[in-house]
Design an enzyme around this catalytic site. Structure first.
Site, PDB file in Angstrom:
ATOM      1  N   ASN A 161       5.859   7.175   0.072  1.00 43.05           N
ATOM      2  CA  ASN A 161       6.111   7.910   1.314  1.00 43.05           C
ATOM      3  C   ASN A 161       7.097   7.185   2.231  1.00 43.05           C
ATOM      4  O   ASN A 161       7.973   7.812   2.837  1.00 43.05           O
ATOM      5  CB  ASN A 161       4.779   8.132   2.039  1.00 43.05           C
ATOM      6  CG  ASN A 161       4.877   9.022   3.250  1.00 43.05           C
ATOM      7  OD1 ASN A 161       5.365  10.141   3.167  1.00 43.05           O
ATOM      8  ND2 ASN A 161       4.407   8.531   4.390  1.00 43.05           N
ATOM      9  N   GLU A 209       1.046  -1.132  -4.850  1.00 44.43           N
ATOM     10  CA  GLU A 209      -0.068  -0.206  -4.642  1.00 44.43           C
ATOM     11  C   GLU A 209      -1.174  -0.546  -5.635  1.00 44.43           C
ATOM     12  O   GLU A 209      -0.900  -0.964  -6.761  1.00 44.43           O
ATOM     13  CB  GLU A 209       0.438   1.231  -4.834  1.00 44.43           C
ATOM     14  CG  GLU A 209      -0.603   2.298  -5.024  1.00 44.43           C
ATOM     15  CD  GLU A 209      -1.528   2.443  -3.840  1.00 44.43           C
ATOM     16  OE1 GLU A 209      -2.745   2.548  -4.059  1.00 44.43           O
ATOM     17  OE2 GLU A 209      -1.033   2.446  -2.694  1.00 44.43           O
ATOM     18  N   CYS A 224      -4.428   3.113  10.367  1.00 43.93           N
ATOM     19  CA  CYS A 224      -5.326   4.225  10.679  1.00 43.93           C
ATOM     20  C   CYS A 224      -6.631   3.719  11.282  1.00 43.93           C
ATOM     21  O   CYS A 224      -7.594   4.474  11.404  1.00 43.93           O
ATOM     22  CB  CYS A 224      -5.602   5.065   9.430  1.00 43.93           C
ATOM     23  SG  CYS A 224      -6.328   4.147   8.063  1.00 43.93           S
ATOM     24  N   PHE A 229       0.863  -1.192   0.000  1.00 44.39           N
ATOM     25  CA  PHE A 229       0.000   0.000   0.000  1.00 44.39           C
ATOM     26  C   PHE A 229       0.899   1.242   0.000  1.00 44.39           C
ATOM     27  O   PHE A 229       0.740   2.155   0.805  1.00 44.39           O
ATOM     28  CB  PHE A 229      -0.948   0.009   1.202  1.00 44.39           C
ATOM     29  CG  PHE A 229      -1.785  -1.233   1.351  1.00 44.39           C
ATOM     30  CD1 PHE A 229      -2.995  -1.354   0.687  1.00 44.39           C
ATOM     31  CD2 PHE A 229      -1.362  -2.290   2.152  1.00 44.39           C
ATOM     32  CE1 PHE A 229      -3.771  -2.500   0.818  1.00 44.39           C
ATOM     33  CE2 PHE A 229      -2.130  -3.438   2.297  1.00 44.39           C
ATOM     34  CZ  PHE A 229      -3.343  -3.549   1.626  1.00 44.39           C
ATOM     35  N   ASN A 259      -3.849  -5.507  -6.660  1.00 42.05           N
ATOM     36  CA  ASN A 259      -4.925  -5.409  -5.677  1.00 42.05           C
ATOM     37  C   ASN A 259      -4.544  -6.222  -4.445  1.00 42.05           C
ATOM     38  O   ASN A 259      -4.695  -7.449  -4.429  1.00 42.05           O
ATOM     39  CB  ASN A 259      -6.232  -5.914  -6.274  1.00 42.05           C
ATOM     40  CG  ASN A 259      -7.399  -5.757  -5.308  1.00 42.05           C
ATOM     41  OD1 ASN A 259      -7.225  -5.338  -4.149  1.00 42.05           O
ATOM     42  ND2 ASN A 259      -8.594  -6.099  -5.752  1.00 42.05           N
TER      43      ASN A 259
END
Length: 433
Positions: free
Chosen positions: A297, A313, A389, A292, A341
Protein backbone atom coordinates in the site's frame (compact mmCIF):
# COMPACT_ATOMS: atom_id res chain seq x y z
CA UNK A 1 -30.33 9.05 39.92
CA UNK A 2 -26.72 10.38 40.20
CA UNK A 3 -25.68 13.45 38.19
CA UNK A 4 -22.26 14.30 36.77
CA UNK A 5 -20.60 17.12 34.85
CA UNK A 6 -18.48 15.67 32.05
CA UNK A 7 -14.95 17.04 31.93
CA UNK A 8 -13.53 15.35 28.82
CA UNK A 9 -13.70 12.31 26.54
CA UNK A 10 -11.47 9.26 26.95
CA UNK A 11 -9.84 7.13 24.24
CA UNK A 12 -13.05 5.12 23.82
CA UNK A 13 -15.24 8.20 23.34
CA UNK A 14 -16.76 7.99 26.83
CA UNK A 15 -17.39 11.03 28.99
CA UNK A 16 -15.06 11.37 31.98
CA UNK A 17 -16.31 12.79 35.28
CA UNK A 18 -15.23 12.78 38.92
CA UNK A 19 -17.94 12.05 41.47
CA UNK A 20 -17.16 11.80 45.20
CA UNK A 21 -13.47 11.34 44.48
CA UNK A 22 -14.01 8.53 41.99
CA UNK A 23 -13.61 8.55 38.21
CA UNK A 24 -16.78 7.74 36.27
CA UNK A 25 -16.68 6.84 32.57
CA UNK A 26 -20.08 7.66 31.07
CA UNK A 27 -21.10 6.25 27.69
CA UNK A 28 -23.23 8.58 25.59
CA UNK A 29 -22.05 11.74 27.36
CA UNK A 30 -19.98 14.58 25.88
CA UNK A 31 -17.51 17.05 27.35
CA UNK A 32 -19.21 19.98 29.07
CA UNK A 33 -22.52 18.19 29.52
CA UNK A 34 -24.46 17.65 32.73
CA UNK A 35 -26.03 14.19 32.69
CA UNK A 36 -27.89 11.70 34.79
CA UNK A 37 -26.31 8.27 34.62
CA UNK A 38 -26.63 4.65 35.70
CA UNK A 39 -23.61 2.64 36.80
CA UNK A 40 -23.39 -0.79 35.17
CA UNK A 41 -20.01 -1.87 36.54
CA UNK A 42 -18.07 -0.84 39.63
CA UNK A 43 -14.33 -1.06 40.17
CA UNK A 44 -12.29 0.08 43.18
CA UNK A 45 -10.94 3.19 41.44
CA UNK A 46 -13.60 3.89 38.80
CA UNK A 47 -17.16 3.21 37.68
CA UNK A 48 -18.48 2.42 34.21
CA UNK A 49 -21.80 4.10 33.49
CA UNK A 50 -24.31 4.99 30.83
CA UNK A 51 -26.01 8.37 30.39
CA UNK A 52 -29.75 8.07 30.94
CA UNK A 53 -30.73 11.75 30.58
CA UNK A 54 -28.94 14.79 29.19
CA UNK A 55 -29.68 17.69 31.54
CA UNK A 56 -27.45 20.21 29.78
CA UNK A 57 -26.39 19.30 26.23
CA UNK A 58 -23.15 20.20 24.48
CA UNK A 59 -23.34 22.47 21.44
CA UNK A 60 -21.40 19.72 19.64
CA UNK A 61 -24.12 17.12 20.21
CA UNK A 62 -25.94 16.02 17.05
CA UNK A 63 -28.75 13.62 16.32
CA UNK A 64 -27.40 10.13 15.52
CA UNK A 65 -28.15 9.14 11.94
CA UNK A 66 -28.49 5.40 12.55
CA UNK A 67 -31.61 3.86 14.09
CA UNK A 68 -29.43 1.18 15.72
CA UNK A 69 -27.05 3.62 17.45
CA UNK A 70 -26.84 2.93 21.16
CA UNK A 71 -27.55 -0.77 20.70
CA UNK A 72 -25.12 -1.67 17.91
CA UNK A 73 -21.46 -1.61 18.91
CA UNK A 74 -20.23 -0.65 15.45
CA UNK A 75 -20.29 3.09 16.26
CA UNK A 76 -19.75 4.99 19.49
CA UNK A 77 -19.62 8.67 18.46
CA UNK A 78 -22.57 9.38 16.15
CA UNK A 79 -23.89 11.81 18.77
CA UNK A 80 -20.81 14.04 18.34
CA UNK A 81 -20.25 16.45 15.44
CA UNK A 82 -17.71 15.02 12.97
CA UNK A 83 -15.27 17.94 13.31
CA UNK A 84 -15.40 17.58 17.09
CA UNK A 85 -14.77 13.84 16.71
CA UNK A 86 -11.47 14.55 14.97
CA UNK A 87 -10.51 17.12 17.61
CA UNK A 88 -11.24 14.59 20.37
CA UNK A 89 -9.07 12.00 18.63
CA UNK A 90 -6.25 14.52 18.28
CA UNK A 91 -6.38 15.08 22.06
CA UNK A 92 -6.26 11.31 22.63
CA UNK A 93 -3.10 11.14 20.50
CA UNK A 94 -1.42 14.08 22.24
CA UNK A 95 -2.33 12.75 25.69
CA UNK A 96 -0.92 9.32 24.86
CA UNK A 97 2.33 10.76 23.50
CA UNK A 98 2.84 12.76 26.68
CA UNK A 99 1.50 10.47 29.40
CA UNK A 100 2.86 7.22 27.94
CA UNK A 101 5.89 8.36 25.98
CA UNK A 102 6.81 11.64 27.68
CA UNK A 103 7.21 13.21 24.24
CA UNK A 104 5.60 16.15 22.51
CA UNK A 105 5.69 16.78 18.75
CA UNK A 106 7.23 19.99 17.47
CA UNK A 107 4.07 20.58 15.42
CA UNK A 108 0.56 19.13 15.22
CA UNK A 109 -0.52 18.23 11.70
CA UNK A 110 -3.96 19.20 10.48
CA UNK A 111 -6.38 16.29 10.78
CA UNK A 112 -6.99 14.27 7.62
CA UNK A 113 -10.73 14.27 6.89
CA UNK A 114 -12.88 12.35 4.44
CA UNK A 115 -16.52 11.30 4.11
CA UNK A 116 -18.24 10.74 7.46
CA UNK A 117 -20.77 8.23 6.11
CA UNK A 118 -20.78 5.34 3.65
CA UNK A 119 -17.03 5.00 3.96
CA UNK A 120 -16.60 1.44 5.22
CA UNK A 121 -15.25 -0.66 2.33
CA UNK A 122 -14.41 -3.60 4.57
CA UNK A 123 -16.56 -5.07 7.31
CA UNK A 124 -17.16 -8.35 9.09
CA UNK A 125 -20.76 -8.80 10.19
CA UNK A 126 -22.07 -11.52 12.43
CA UNK A 127 -24.91 -13.92 11.66
CA UNK A 128 -27.04 -15.69 14.27
CA UNK A 129 -30.29 -17.63 14.12
CA UNK A 130 -32.35 -16.67 17.18
CA UNK A 131 -35.98 -17.85 16.92
CA UNK A 132 -36.97 -15.82 20.00
CA UNK A 133 -35.91 -12.64 18.16
CA UNK A 134 -37.66 -13.47 14.92
CA UNK A 135 -35.14 -15.68 13.16
CA UNK A 136 -31.96 -14.50 11.45
CA UNK A 137 -29.95 -11.62 12.95
CA UNK A 138 -27.30 -9.95 10.80
CA UNK A 139 -25.12 -7.09 12.02
CA UNK A 140 -22.24 -5.97 14.19
CA UNK A 141 -22.07 -7.05 17.81
CA UNK A 142 -24.20 -5.18 20.30
CA UNK A 143 -22.47 -2.76 22.62
CA UNK A 144 -20.74 -4.55 25.54
CA UNK A 145 -22.16 -7.86 24.34
CA UNK A 146 -21.51 -10.96 22.23
CA UNK A 147 -25.06 -10.73 20.87
CA UNK A 148 -25.67 -9.59 17.30
CA UNK A 149 -27.45 -6.30 16.64
CA UNK A 150 -30.17 -6.92 14.05
CA UNK A 151 -29.27 -4.34 11.39
CA UNK A 152 -31.67 -3.52 8.56
CA UNK A 153 -29.51 -0.61 7.43
CA UNK A 154 -26.08 0.80 8.26
CA UNK A 155 -25.08 4.35 7.24
CA UNK A 156 -21.32 3.74 7.59
CA UNK A 157 -21.53 1.06 4.88
CA UNK A 158 -21.73 2.20 1.25
CA UNK A 159 -25.41 2.79 0.34
CA UNK A 160 -25.59 -0.15 -2.07
CA UNK A 161 -24.33 -2.53 0.62
CA UNK A 162 -26.56 -1.06 3.33
CA UNK A 163 -29.52 -1.41 0.99
CA UNK A 164 -28.82 -5.13 0.60
CA UNK A 165 -29.17 -5.94 4.31
CA UNK A 166 -32.93 -6.75 4.29
CA UNK A 167 -32.46 -9.05 1.29
CA UNK A 168 -29.45 -10.61 3.00
CA UNK A 169 -31.65 -11.49 6.00
CA UNK A 170 -34.10 -13.21 3.68
CA UNK A 171 -31.33 -15.01 1.80
CA UNK A 172 -29.64 -16.43 4.91
CA UNK A 173 -32.99 -17.43 6.41
CA UNK A 174 -33.63 -19.66 3.40
CA UNK A 175 -30.30 -21.53 3.56
CA UNK A 176 -30.14 -25.04 4.97
CA UNK A 177 -27.02 -24.11 6.97
CA UNK A 178 -28.27 -20.76 8.31
CA UNK A 179 -27.35 -21.78 11.86
CA UNK A 180 -23.85 -22.84 10.73
CA UNK A 181 -22.95 -19.59 8.99
CA UNK A 182 -21.42 -17.35 11.70
CA UNK A 183 -20.26 -14.38 9.64
CA UNK A 184 -20.23 -12.59 6.31
CA UNK A 185 -17.18 -10.59 5.33
CA UNK A 186 -17.69 -7.62 3.03
CA UNK A 187 -14.79 -6.50 0.82
CA UNK A 188 -15.17 -3.70 -1.72
CA UNK A 189 -12.84 -2.63 -4.50
CA UNK A 190 -13.16 0.22 -6.96
CA UNK A 191 -15.46 -1.75 -9.27
CA UNK A 192 -16.63 -4.85 -7.39
CA UNK A 193 -18.20 -5.99 -4.12
CA UNK A 194 -17.47 -9.41 -2.61
CA UNK A 195 -19.48 -11.12 0.13
CA UNK A 196 -17.55 -13.98 1.76
CA UNK A 197 -19.85 -16.42 3.56
CA UNK A 198 -18.11 -18.35 6.35
CA UNK A 199 -19.75 -21.76 6.00
CA UNK A 200 -19.05 -24.33 8.73
CA UNK A 201 -20.90 -27.03 6.75
CA UNK A 202 -21.07 -27.75 3.00
CA UNK A 203 -23.89 -26.09 1.08
CA UNK A 204 -26.61 -28.01 -0.70
CA UNK A 205 -27.16 -27.46 -4.45
CA UNK A 206 -30.27 -25.46 -3.53
CA UNK A 207 -28.19 -23.25 -1.21
CA UNK A 208 -25.65 -22.62 -3.95
CA UNK A 209 -28.42 -21.75 -6.39
CA UNK A 210 -29.91 -19.22 -3.94
CA UNK A 211 -26.52 -17.60 -3.37
CA UNK A 212 -25.81 -17.41 -7.11
CA UNK A 213 -29.21 -15.83 -7.75
CA UNK A 214 -28.56 -13.27 -5.00
CA UNK A 215 -25.17 -12.44 -6.52
CA UNK A 216 -26.72 -11.89 -9.93
CA UNK A 217 -29.62 -9.81 -8.64
CA UNK A 218 -27.45 -7.49 -6.53
CA UNK A 219 -24.38 -7.29 -8.75
CA UNK A 220 -21.97 -8.76 -6.21
CA UNK A 221 -19.54 -11.66 -6.09
CA UNK A 222 -20.33 -14.42 -3.58
CA UNK A 223 -17.44 -16.38 -2.09
CA UNK A 224 -17.39 -19.27 0.37
CA UNK A 225 -14.89 -19.74 3.21
CA UNK A 226 -15.15 -23.24 4.70
CA UNK A 227 -11.99 -22.93 6.83
CA UNK A 228 -9.08 -20.53 7.33
CA UNK A 229 -8.95 -17.35 5.21
CA UNK A 230 -6.82 -19.13 2.60
CA UNK A 231 -9.76 -21.46 1.85
CA UNK A 232 -11.95 -18.62 0.55
CA UNK A 233 -12.98 -19.19 -3.06
CA UNK A 234 -15.53 -17.75 -5.50
CA UNK A 235 -18.92 -19.41 -5.87
CA UNK A 236 -20.51 -16.99 -8.33
CA UNK A 237 -19.58 -15.65 -10.77
CA UNK A 238 -16.64 -17.85 -11.71
CA UNK A 239 -13.61 -16.18 -13.25
CA UNK A 240 -14.50 -12.63 -12.14
CA UNK A 241 -11.73 -10.03 -12.18
CA UNK A 242 -9.88 -9.73 -8.86
CA UNK A 243 -10.74 -7.00 -6.42
CA UNK A 244 -8.55 -3.91 -6.75
CA UNK A 245 -8.32 -0.34 -5.53
CA UNK A 246 -6.44 2.44 -7.26
CA UNK A 247 -4.11 5.14 -6.02
CA UNK A 248 -4.53 7.61 -8.91
CA UNK A 249 -2.03 10.14 -7.57
CA UNK A 250 0.71 7.53 -7.96
CA UNK A 251 -0.70 5.66 -10.98
CA UNK A 252 -0.91 2.44 -8.94
CA UNK A 253 -3.56 -0.30 -8.92
CA UNK A 254 -3.57 -2.71 -5.97
CA UNK A 255 -5.14 -6.14 -6.52
CA UNK A 256 -6.20 -7.98 -3.37
CA UNK A 257 -8.10 -11.00 -2.11
CA UNK A 258 -11.34 -10.37 -0.18
CA UNK A 259 -9.82 -11.80 3.02
CA UNK A 260 -6.61 -9.72 2.76
CA UNK A 261 -6.07 -6.81 5.11
CA UNK A 262 -6.83 -3.51 3.41
CA UNK A 263 -7.76 -0.17 4.92
CA UNK A 264 -11.51 0.17 5.45
CA UNK A 265 -11.66 3.77 4.22
CA UNK A 266 -10.28 4.14 0.69
CA UNK A 267 -10.60 7.95 0.62
CA UNK A 268 -8.66 8.39 3.85
CA UNK A 269 -6.15 5.74 2.75
CA UNK A 270 -5.33 7.78 -0.35
CA UNK A 271 -4.95 10.97 1.69
CA UNK A 272 -2.87 9.17 4.32
CA UNK A 273 -0.50 7.87 1.65
CA UNK A 274 -0.19 11.40 0.26
CA UNK A 275 0.62 12.82 3.72
CA UNK A 276 3.04 9.98 4.50
CA UNK A 277 5.01 10.47 1.30
CA UNK A 278 5.07 14.24 1.74
CA UNK A 279 6.74 13.66 5.12
CA UNK A 280 8.97 10.81 3.94
CA UNK A 281 10.02 12.70 0.78
CA UNK A 282 11.30 9.67 -1.17
CA UNK A 283 13.85 10.54 -3.86
CA UNK A 284 15.62 8.70 -6.67
CA UNK A 285 18.73 6.96 -5.39
CA UNK A 286 17.37 6.49 -1.87
CA UNK A 287 16.76 3.08 -0.35
CA UNK A 288 13.68 3.02 1.87
CA UNK A 289 12.18 0.21 3.95
CA UNK A 290 8.42 -0.24 4.31
CA UNK A 291 7.93 -2.41 7.40
CA UNK A 292 4.64 -4.28 7.86
CA UNK A 293 4.13 -3.54 4.17
CA UNK A 294 1.13 -5.81 3.52
CA UNK A 295 0.12 -5.70 -0.15
CA UNK A 296 2.46 -2.78 -0.83
CA UNK A 297 0.00 0.00 0.00
CA UNK A 298 2.87 2.41 0.77
CA UNK A 299 5.67 0.49 -0.97
CA UNK A 300 4.49 0.99 -4.53
CA UNK A 301 3.86 4.76 -4.21
CA UNK A 302 7.37 5.06 -2.71
CA UNK A 303 8.81 3.19 -5.68
CA UNK A 304 6.77 5.33 -8.08
CA UNK A 305 8.59 8.37 -6.65
CA UNK A 306 11.89 6.89 -7.85
CA UNK A 307 13.30 5.42 -4.64
CA UNK A 308 14.13 1.76 -4.17
CA UNK A 309 11.77 0.20 -1.63
CA UNK A 310 12.36 -2.85 0.57
CA UNK A 311 9.04 -4.20 1.84
CA UNK A 312 8.95 -6.53 4.83
CA UNK A 313 5.82 -8.36 5.98
CA UNK A 314 5.10 -11.32 8.24
CA UNK A 315 2.65 -13.02 5.88
CA UNK A 316 4.28 -14.92 3.03
CA UNK A 317 1.07 -14.82 0.98
CA UNK A 318 0.90 -11.02 1.28
CA UNK A 319 4.57 -10.77 0.31
CA UNK A 320 3.83 -12.77 -2.85
CA UNK A 321 0.88 -10.52 -3.69
CA UNK A 322 2.92 -7.37 -3.01
CA UNK A 323 5.58 -8.58 -5.45
CA UNK A 324 2.87 -9.44 -7.99
CA UNK A 325 1.35 -5.96 -7.59
CA UNK A 326 4.80 -4.45 -8.17
CA UNK A 327 5.13 -6.40 -11.44
CA UNK A 328 1.64 -5.42 -12.57
CA UNK A 329 2.48 -1.77 -12.01
CA UNK A 330 5.90 -1.96 -13.65
CA UNK A 331 7.69 -1.27 -10.36
CA UNK A 332 9.45 -4.61 -9.83
CA UNK A 333 12.78 -3.05 -10.79
CA UNK A 334 12.65 -0.66 -7.83
CA UNK A 335 11.10 -2.95 -5.21
CA UNK A 336 11.86 -6.11 -3.29
CA UNK A 337 9.74 -7.90 -0.72
CA UNK A 338 10.69 -10.23 2.12
CA UNK A 339 8.74 -12.32 4.62
CA UNK A 340 9.98 -11.88 8.20
CA UNK A 341 8.56 -11.73 11.71
CA UNK A 342 9.08 -8.08 12.62
CA UNK A 343 7.91 -8.73 16.17
CA UNK A 344 11.23 -10.54 16.59
CA UNK A 345 13.38 -7.98 14.76
CA UNK A 346 17.03 -7.70 15.85
CA UNK A 347 19.93 -5.43 15.01
CA UNK A 348 21.29 -8.12 12.72
CA UNK A 349 17.99 -8.72 10.90
CA UNK A 350 17.56 -5.01 10.21
CA UNK A 351 21.18 -4.70 9.11
CA UNK A 352 20.61 -7.59 6.69
CA UNK A 353 18.17 -5.40 4.75
CA UNK A 354 21.11 -3.33 3.52
CA UNK A 355 21.52 0.43 3.58
CA UNK A 356 18.31 2.21 4.56
CA UNK A 357 18.11 5.96 4.16
CA UNK A 358 14.55 6.24 5.45
CA UNK A 359 11.92 4.06 7.07
CA UNK A 360 8.14 3.80 6.93
CA UNK A 361 6.47 1.72 9.66
CA UNK A 362 2.78 0.77 9.58
CA UNK A 363 2.31 -1.91 12.25
CA UNK A 364 -0.85 -3.51 13.64
CA UNK A 365 -2.18 -2.48 17.05
CA UNK A 366 0.71 -4.19 18.84
CA UNK A 367 3.09 -1.57 17.50
CA UNK A 368 6.73 -2.01 16.46
CA UNK A 369 8.67 -2.15 19.72
CA UNK A 370 11.12 -4.82 18.51
CA UNK A 371 11.87 -2.77 15.39
CA UNK A 372 12.56 0.50 17.20
CA UNK A 373 14.69 -1.24 19.83
CA UNK A 374 16.71 -2.91 17.07
CA UNK A 375 17.71 0.40 15.48
CA UNK A 376 21.42 0.96 16.05
CA UNK A 377 24.56 2.31 14.48
CA UNK A 378 24.22 -0.61 12.05
CA UNK A 379 20.85 0.68 10.88
CA UNK A 380 19.85 4.22 11.77
CA UNK A 381 17.77 5.83 9.00
CA UNK A 382 17.68 9.61 8.95
CA UNK A 383 13.88 9.84 8.80
CA UNK A 384 11.06 7.60 10.05
CA UNK A 385 7.38 7.98 9.20
CA UNK A 386 5.28 5.94 11.63
CA UNK A 387 1.63 5.22 10.75
CA UNK A 388 -0.29 3.88 13.74
CA UNK A 389 -3.71 2.47 14.57
CA UNK A 390 -3.06 2.56 18.33
CA UNK A 391 -1.92 5.78 20.06
CA UNK A 392 -0.72 3.88 23.14
CA UNK A 393 1.77 1.70 21.26
CA UNK A 394 2.84 4.62 19.07
CA UNK A 395 3.59 6.58 22.25
CA UNK A 396 5.49 3.65 23.75
CA UNK A 397 7.60 3.27 20.60
CA UNK A 398 8.08 7.05 20.35
CA UNK A 399 9.60 7.02 23.85
CA UNK A 400 12.25 4.55 22.67
CA UNK A 401 12.98 6.51 19.50
CA UNK A 402 13.29 9.85 21.29
CA UNK A 403 14.80 8.93 24.66
CA UNK A 404 17.02 6.02 23.60
CA UNK A 405 17.71 6.19 19.87
CA UNK A 406 18.43 9.87 19.31
CA UNK A 407 15.40 10.87 17.24
CA UNK A 408 13.26 14.00 17.45
CA UNK A 409 9.46 13.87 17.07
CA UNK A 410 8.96 16.54 14.42
CA UNK A 411 5.20 16.25 14.09
CA UNK A 412 2.12 14.11 14.67
CA UNK A 413 -1.55 14.17 13.74
CA UNK A 414 -4.59 12.01 13.16
CA UNK A 415 -6.45 10.69 10.15
CA UNK A 416 -10.16 10.14 10.74
CA UNK A 417 -10.09 6.66 9.21
CA UNK A 418 -13.13 5.47 11.19
CA UNK A 419 -15.67 8.32 11.55
CA UNK A 420 -18.42 7.74 14.13
CA UNK A 421 -16.08 5.48 16.14
CA UNK A 422 -13.40 6.15 18.74
CA UNK A 423 -10.70 4.42 16.67
CA UNK A 424 -7.65 6.69 16.23
CA UNK A 425 -5.41 6.41 13.17
CA UNK A 426 -2.35 8.62 13.38
CA UNK A 427 0.90 9.54 11.68
CA UNK A 428 4.17 10.77 13.17
CA UNK A 429 7.48 11.97 11.74
CA UNK A 430 10.78 11.27 13.49
CA UNK A 431 14.16 12.61 12.37
CA UNK A 432 17.57 11.63 13.63
CA UNK A 433 18.92 14.38 15.85
Amino acid sequence: MPVAVIESLDHEGRGVAHVDGKVVFVEGALAGEQVEYTVYRQRPSYDLAEATRIIKASAQRVRPRCEHFGVCGGCSMQHLDSVAQAAAKQRVLEDALWHVGKVRPDIIYAAIHGPSWGYRYRARIGVRVVPKKGGVLIGFHERRSSYIADMRSCPILPPHVSGMLPALHELVGGLSIADRLPQIEIAIGDTAIVLVFRNLLPLTPADEARLAAFAGEHGVQVWLQPGAPATAHPLHPKGAAPLAYTLPEFDVAMAFQPTDFTQVNIDINRLLIRRSLQLLDPRPGERIADLFCGLGNFSLPIARCGATVVGVEGSESLVRRAAKNARRNGLHGRSEFHAANLFEATEDSLAALGRLDKLLIDPPREGAIAVVKALSTLQSPARIVYVSCNPATLARDAAVLVHEKGYVLRGAGIANMFPQTSHVESIALFERN
